[in-house]
Design a protein around this motif. Sequence first.
Motif, mmCIF file in Angstrom:
data_model
loop_
_atom_site.group_PDB
_atom_site.id
_atom_site.type_symbol
_atom_site.label_atom_id
_atom_site.label_comp_id
_atom_site.label_asym_id
_atom_site.label_seq_id
_atom_site.Cartn_x
_atom_site.Cartn_y
_atom_site.Cartn_z
ATOM 1 N N GLN A 263 -32.418 -3.047 -49.224
ATOM 2 C CA GLN A 263 -32.356 -2.408 -50.537
ATOM 3 C C GLN A 263 -32.277 -3.481 -51.613
ATOM 4 O O GLN A 263 -31.701 -4.558 -51.390
ATOM 5 N N GLN A 264 -32.852 -3.175 -52.759
ATOM 6 C CA GLN A 264 -32.948 -4.164 -53.828
ATOM 7 C C GLN A 264 -32.700 -3.510 -55.181
ATOM 8 O O GLN A 264 -33.178 -2.416 -55.444
ATOM 9 N N GLU A 265 -31.924 -4.202 -56.011
ATOM 10 C CA GLU A 265 -31.714 -3.777 -57.394
ATOM 11 C C GLU A 265 -31.869 -4.990 -58.302
ATOM 12 O O GLU A 265 -31.548 -6.116 -57.908
ATOM 13 N N THR A 266 -32.361 -4.751 -59.499
ATOM 14 C CA THR A 266 -32.477 -5.821 -60.480
ATOM 15 C C THR A 266 -31.790 -5.394 -61.768
ATOM 16 O O THR A 266 -31.725 -4.210 -62.096
ATOM 17 N N ARG A 267 -31.284 -6.387 -62.469
ATOM 18 C CA ARG A 267 -30.647 -6.127 -63.758
ATOM 19 C C ARG A 267 -30.978 -7.267 -64.699
ATOM 20 O O ARG A 267 -30.912 -8.440 -64.314
ATOM 21 N N LYS B 150 -25.702 -10.769 -76.289
ATOM 22 C CA LYS B 150 -25.425 -9.358 -76.510
ATOM 23 C C LYS B 150 -23.930 -9.156 -76.712
ATOM 24 O O LYS B 150 -23.126 -9.472 -75.845
ATOM 25 N N ASP B 151 -23.558 -8.635 -77.866
ATOM 26 C CA ASP B 151 -22.141 -8.435 -78.181
ATOM 27 C C ASP B 151 -21.516 -7.398 -77.254
ATOM 28 O O ASP B 151 -22.127 -6.378 -76.927
ATOM 29 N N ALA C 61 -22.640 -10.703 -69.564
ATOM 30 C CA ALA C 61 -23.537 -11.641 -70.244
ATOM 31 C C ALA C 61 -22.771 -12.879 -70.696
ATOM 32 O O ALA C 61 -23.273 -14.008 -70.580
ATOM 33 N N GLY C 62 -21.554 -12.682 -71.203
ATOM 34 C CA GLY C 62 -20.747 -13.813 -71.625
ATOM 35 C C GLY C 62 -20.378 -14.725 -70.480
ATOM 36 O O GLY C 62 -20.443 -15.962 -70.590
ATOM 37 N N GLU C 63 -20.004 -14.130 -69.352
ATOM 38 C CA GLU C 63 -19.649 -14.927 -68.180
ATOM 39 C C GLU C 63 -20.857 -15.663 -67.631
ATOM 40 O O GLU C 63 -20.777 -16.834 -67.232
ATOM 41 N N LEU C 64 -22.001 -14.985 -67.606
ATOM 42 C CA LEU C 64 -23.208 -15.608 -67.085
ATOM 43 C C LEU C 64 -23.684 -16.743 -67.983
ATOM 44 O O LEU C 64 -24.147 -17.785 -67.496
ATOM 45 N N LEU C 65 -23.553 -16.567 -69.306
ATOM 46 C CA LEU C 65 -23.920 -17.639 -70.224
ATOM 47 C C LEU C 65 -23.034 -18.854 -70.002
ATOM 48 O O LEU C 65 -23.527 -19.995 -70.009
ATOM 49 N N TRP C 66 -21.737 -18.623 -69.795
ATOM 50 C CA TRP C 66 -20.827 -19.754 -69.526
ATOM 51 C C TRP C 66 -21.260 -20.492 -68.254
ATOM 52 O O TRP C 66 -21.313 -21.729 -68.225
ATOM 53 N N TYR D 27 -32.172 -15.646 -79.848
ATOM 54 C CA TYR D 27 -33.372 -14.877 -79.503
ATOM 55 C C TYR D 27 -33.137 -13.878 -78.370
ATOM 56 O O TYR D 27 -34.076 -13.254 -77.897
ATOM 57 N N HIS D 28 -31.883 -13.770 -77.927
ATOM 58 C CA HIS D 28 -31.511 -12.810 -76.882
ATOM 59 C C HIS D 28 -32.361 -13.005 -75.614
ATOM 60 O O HIS D 28 -32.970 -12.069 -75.102
ATOM 61 N N TRP D 29 -32.373 -14.265 -75.164
ATOM 62 C CA TRP D 29 -33.102 -14.579 -73.935
ATOM 63 C C TRP D 29 -32.532 -13.775 -72.772
ATOM 64 O O TRP D 29 -31.326 -13.563 -72.681
ATOM 65 N N HIS D 30 -33.403 -13.315 -71.888
ATOM 66 C CA HIS D 30 -32.999 -12.498 -70.746
ATOM 67 C C HIS D 30 -33.049 -13.311 -69.452
ATOM 68 O O HIS D 30 -33.989 -14.076 -69.235
ATOM 69 N N MET D 31 -32.057 -13.126 -68.624
ATOM 70 C CA MET D 31 -32.083 -13.619 -67.253
ATOM 71 C C MET D 31 -32.014 -12.413 -66.325
ATOM 72 O O MET D 31 -31.205 -11.513 -66.524
ATOM 73 N N LYS D 32 -32.866 -12.392 -65.338
ATOM 74 C CA LYS D 32 -32.866 -11.280 -64.397
ATOM 75 C C LYS D 32 -32.007 -11.638 -63.178
ATOM 76 O O LYS D 32 -32.062 -12.767 -62.682
ATOM 77 N N ILE D 33 -31.205 -10.685 -62.735
ATOM 78 C CA ILE D 33 -30.384 -10.839 -61.545
ATOM 79 C C ILE D 33 -30.925 -9.902 -60.469
ATOM 80 O O ILE D 33 -31.113 -8.707 -60.713
ATOM 81 N N TRP D 34 -31.165 -10.448 -59.300
ATOM 82 C CA TRP D 34 -31.636 -9.672 -58.157
ATOM 83 C C TRP D 34 -30.492 -9.537 -57.164
ATOM 84 O O TRP D 34 -29.882 -10.538 -56.764
ATOM 85 N N ALA D 35 -30.185 -8.328 -56.757
ATOM 86 C CA ALA D 35 -29.166 -8.059 -55.745
ATOM 87 C C ALA D 35 -29.825 -7.307 -54.596
ATOM 88 O O ALA D 35 -30.499 -6.299 -54.809
ATOM 89 N N LEU D 36 -29.642 -7.829 -53.392
ATOM 90 C CA LEU D 36 -30.255 -7.216 -52.219
ATOM 91 C C LEU D 36 -29.220 -7.055 -51.121
ATOM 92 O O LEU D 36 -28.282 -7.855 -50.992
#
Length: 218
Positions: free
Chosen positions: A133-137, A143-144, A149-154, A192-201
Amino acid sequence: MAIEHPNAHVTGIDMADMFPTAIRPENVSFQLTNIIDGLPYDDNTFDFVHMRQLVVGLRATEWPSVLAEIFRVLKPGGLVQLVESDFTEMGQSQLIDAVLTTLHRAMQDRGQDPWIASKLQNLLSDTTFNDVQQETRSIEFGKDGDPIAGELLWSWKSAMRSLKPFLAHRLLKNPDEYSPVLERYFHECTHYHWHMKIWALSARKPTATSLAAASSSS
């Protein structure tokens, strides 16, 4: 994990001695291990294996053998969970694109695959896991009110700073400018609100019963 599941025994492994010291529940242990050399555990040892953020730690050719080792140490019916980052989103700014292009090329020179997260589903199936099974986010930097998002940016800032010996001479004529350029890069990621995708499987090691059923149906 150990605190939330006191009846389980949790084993943490890493190739670097960065294990927690302040919080050490009695049902957790840590071991220095490089998974590339194989896992020092018997077949069918664990009910659950979690592995994350090795996109810049493993070469593309190493992923199949690593997944095979996880398959080996899992008990029949056991679960594996993989969480990986996909930092391939382009187009927000020239600086963001320059940093990411440099990172992607440097990874590829080392035999790593920046797009490995999108290939893990097939790799798990190729390793004969089932119930894949796979999910992406998509995580939006800047993003306020989003603690993830704050933890991932750190974490991303820490990772990019630690990659200075790896990236500075590739990105800049003067590697000493890496730190201020990186700060501008971080600012633009949030602006510019850059996006990072997270894949969970997740996937399950087949039991003897499930293997027999699959064999008879085929």
